[in-house]
Motif scaffolding. Sequence first.
Motif, short mmCIF file in Angstrom:
data_model
loop_
_atom_site.label_atom_id
_atom_site.label_comp_id
_atom_site.label_asym_id
_atom_site.label_seq_id
_atom_site.Cartn_x
_atom_site.Cartn_y
_atom_site.Cartn_z
N HIS A 181 -2.89 12.94 -4.09
CA HIS A 181 -1.61 12.59 -4.09
C HIS A 181 -0.87 13.63 -3.33
CE1 HIS A 181 -1.64 9.88 -8.15
NE2 HIS A 181 -2.67 9.67 -7.49
N SER A 182 -1.39 14.56 -3.47
CA SER A 182 -0.15 15.50 -2.12
C SER A 182 -0.21 15.16 -1.18
CB SER A 182 0.13 17.21 -2.74
OG SER A 182 -1.13 17.38 -1.95
N LYS A 183 -1.88 14.46 -0.66
CA LYS A 183 -1.02 15.25 0.88
C LYS A 183 -1.94 13.57 1.51
CE LYS A 183 -3.89 16.63 5.05
NZ LYS A 183 -5.08 17.59 4.89
N PHE A 184 -2.06 12.31 0.78
CA PHE A 184 -2.51 11.15 0.41
C PHE A 184 -1.43 10.07 0.23
CE2 PHE A 184 -6.40 13.46 1.50
CZ PHE A 184 -6.15 13.83 3.13
N ARG A 185 -0.86 9.75 -0.83
CA ARG A 185 0.08 9.07 -0.93
C ARG A 185 1.70 9.01 -0.76
NH1 ARG A 185 0.61 7.58 -6.87
NH2 ARG A 185 0.80 5.59 -7.47
N ALA A 186 1.82 8.50 -0.36
CA ALA A 186 3.37 8.40 -0.16
C ALA A 186 4.25 8.71 -1.82
CB ALA A 186 3.79 6.83 -0.26
N GLU A 187 5.43 9.07 -2.05
CA GLU A 187 6.06 9.15 -3.46
C GLU A 187 7.04 8.04 -3.27
OE1 GLU A 187 8.29 11.91 -3.68
OE2 GLU A 187 6.72 14.18 -2.59
N HIS A 188 6.46 8.08 -5.17
CA HIS A 188 7.39 6.96 -5.04
C HIS A 188 8.42 6.48 -6.22
CE1 HIS A 188 3.39 7.11 -7.83
NE2 HIS A 188 4.17 6.74 -8.75
N THR A 202 0.88 -0.68 0.07
CA THR A 202 0.33 0.14 -0.16
C THR A 202 0.85 1.25 0.32
OG1 THR A 202 -1.78 1.21 0.91
CG2 THR A 202 -0.25 0.57 2.39
N GLU A 203 0.71 2.16 -0.62
CA GLU A 203 1.21 3.77 -0.72
C GLU A 203 0.17 4.18 -0.41
OE1 GLU A 203 1.42 4.01 -4.65
OE2 GLU A 203 3.71 2.67 -5.00
N ALA A 204 -0.80 3.83 0.88
CA ALA A 204 -1.92 5.40 1.16
C ALA A 204 -1.43 5.78 2.60
CB ALA A 204 -3.15 4.97 1.54
N LEU A 205 -0.69 7.56 2.53
CA LEU A 205 -0.37 7.60 3.82
C LEU A 205 -1.47 7.50 5.37
CD1 LEU A 205 1.43 10.83 2.25
CD2 LEU A 205 2.39 8.45 2.86
N PRO A 206 -0.62 7.72 6.25
CA PRO A 206 -1.89 6.92 7.42
C PRO A 206 -3.04 8.38 7.58
CG PRO A 206 0.78 7.03 8.06
CD PRO A 206 0.60 7.24 6.31
N SER A 207 -2.34 9.58 7.34
CA SER A 207 -2.81 10.50 7.23
C SER A 207 -4.29 10.69 6.49
CB SER A 207 -2.14 11.81 6.22
OG SER A 207 -1.96 11.15 4.51
N ILE A 208 -5.23 8.91 5.85
CA ILE A 208 -5.55 9.13 5.04
C ILE A 208 -7.00 8.69 6.34
CG2 ILE A 208 -7.75 7.27 4.24
CD1 ILE A 208 -5.15 6.99 1.91
N TRP A 209 -6.70 7.78 7.13
CA TRP A 209 -7.03 7.54 8.76
C TRP A 209 -6.96 8.81 9.37
CZ3 TRP A 209 -4.36 4.50 5.49
CH2 TRP A 209 -5.01 3.22 4.61
#
Length: 147
Positions: free
Chosen positions: A140-147, A87-94
């Motif tokens: 993407h800017s707030k909720f997804r990890a860079e890859h 997952t590339e979802a950041l904790p900021s989602i939750w």
Amino acid sequence: MTIIKNTLFFIFILFYSFSAFSEQTVEEIIKERKSIFSKNYKTAKRVNSLASNGDINEAKKLMIEMSVNYKRLLDLFPENSKVGFGTEALPSIWENKDEFNLLMTKASNNMIELTSVIDETEGMKATLGKYMWSSCKSCHSKFRAEH
């Protein structure tokens, strides 16, 4: 009598949808959401190409498909799916679940609105940027990890 039947039917559907969702494993949930995001990105590129080439009706079909996908994503971030399975979802989602859900809903609504305004636009690139690409960027800017 009809009210009782409708109520029972609604309760049955509600329980069925919850049980169907609960049967998905964390791995399946993460894979599904990754798949939807990937599909939406590929579809957005296709929308961009079709709309730029004047095939607006075909582009509209894909816009509606993207809208449905964004709505589906609202159910694919349960608490137990924060980590694992690439997952590339950041904790900021939750941590900001309401904001994230609002962005998914806005992205879905933007795609529907785009189907309404695309016929009248003179600046295709700007219109696609405003309704489609800005939705991707804001999330993407707030909720997804860079890859």
